[in-house]
Design a protein around this motif. Sequence first.
Motif, PDB file in Angstrom:
ATOM      1  N   ASN A 144     -65.367  41.600  12.672  1.00 35.58           N
ATOM      2  CA  ASN A 144     -65.026  42.968  12.221  1.00 35.58           C
ATOM      3  C   ASN A 144     -65.228  43.260  10.736  1.00 35.58           C
ATOM      4  O   ASN A 144     -64.726  44.264  10.242  1.00 35.58           O
ATOM      5  CB  ASN A 144     -63.562  43.325  12.569  1.00 35.58           C
ATOM      6  N   VAL A 145     -65.900  42.400  10.014  1.00 33.74           N
ATOM      7  CA  VAL A 145     -66.178  42.723   8.602  1.00 33.74           C
ATOM      8  C   VAL A 145     -67.625  42.379   8.255  1.00 33.74           C
ATOM      9  O   VAL A 145     -68.276  41.598   8.957  1.00 33.74           O
ATOM     10  CB  VAL A 145     -65.271  41.970   7.592  1.00 33.74           C
ATOM     11  N   ASN A 173     -68.090  40.551   2.605  1.00 33.64           N
ATOM     12  CA  ASN A 173     -66.670  40.219   2.504  1.00 33.64           C
ATOM     13  C   ASN A 173     -66.413  38.753   2.837  1.00 33.64           C
ATOM     14  O   ASN A 173     -65.510  38.135   2.286  1.00 33.64           O
ATOM     15  CB  ASN A 173     -65.847  41.110   3.453  1.00 33.64           C
ATOM     16  N   THR A 212     -61.472  39.541   3.973  1.00 34.55           N
ATOM     17  CA  THR A 212     -62.032  39.637   5.336  1.00 34.55           C
ATOM     18  C   THR A 212     -61.150  40.435   6.302  1.00 34.55           C
ATOM     19  O   THR A 212     -61.411  40.414   7.511  1.00 34.55           O
ATOM     20  CB  THR A 212     -62.293  38.234   5.943  1.00 34.55           C
ATOM     21  N   LEU A 213     -60.157  41.182   5.778  1.00 40.53           N
ATOM     22  CA  LEU A 213     -59.244  41.975   6.615  1.00 40.53           C
ATOM     23  C   LEU A 213     -58.530  41.064   7.630  1.00 40.53           C
ATOM     24  O   LEU A 213     -58.996  39.967   7.897  1.00 40.53           O
ATOM     25  CB  LEU A 213     -59.977  43.081   7.381  1.00 40.53           C
TER      26      LEU A 213
END
Length: 228
Positions: free
Chosen positions: A41-42, A46, A80-81
Amino acid sequence: MTETLSLLEVYNILLNFQGPQHWWPGETQDEIIIGAILTQNVSWNNVVKALNNLHSAGIYTLKELDALSVEAIAPLIRSTLYYNQKALKLKTFTNFLRERYQFDLQQMFAEDLKTLRSEMLKLKGLGPETVDSILLYAGSKPVFVVDAYTIRLLTRLGFTDKKMNYSQWQEFITERIPQDVELYNDFHAQIVNLCKDICRNKPRCEICPLTLYCTYYQQNKENPVTSS
Ligand code: SF4
């Protein structure tokens, strides 16, 4: 009218247009595995920031990562969230690698492929895309990686309009191309590259090499979606 094309021909057009992609952008098997878990998801930028932070803290290997707590890893991978969840996923993997293989990746990749894949899929937080990325890019195993880009591109090209799950997509692709690690490696990379820059949500069909063969383009060329 759209001309029909085989999957292999799609690959060859992309290869000619984009050149070989030389994936995965990791230096070592350990780094490829860490990157495959962090990239969920990134964007890769990142992930690079997180890898740089890990390196600055002296962490290069899965064994070194295993010595850290989830709480110590999380701030290093903040870019990286969902970094708390990802720290936990990294530790889940290092725990598996320590307990089963004493951190020996060669021993892990020497396992029967089906058995290894199914054991890795049992690890909490590791979905098929992550597991297959690890198997293909770190282990050089003949496993095709399916992602949202793959599904978008092949659907737009008109290969199928059936709703399929991950395994069905994987089977759909692998039964149409030769089983070849180099091909699996570069084909996935070609698709990601095209979909990041050209076949985006709002596609830039005007610069795409696949317009002649693309159902989506042929259906929308009179009223193209404006790319941003
Ligand atoms: S022609 Fe447009 S929709 Fe079709 S693959 Fe290329 S960018 Fe995507």
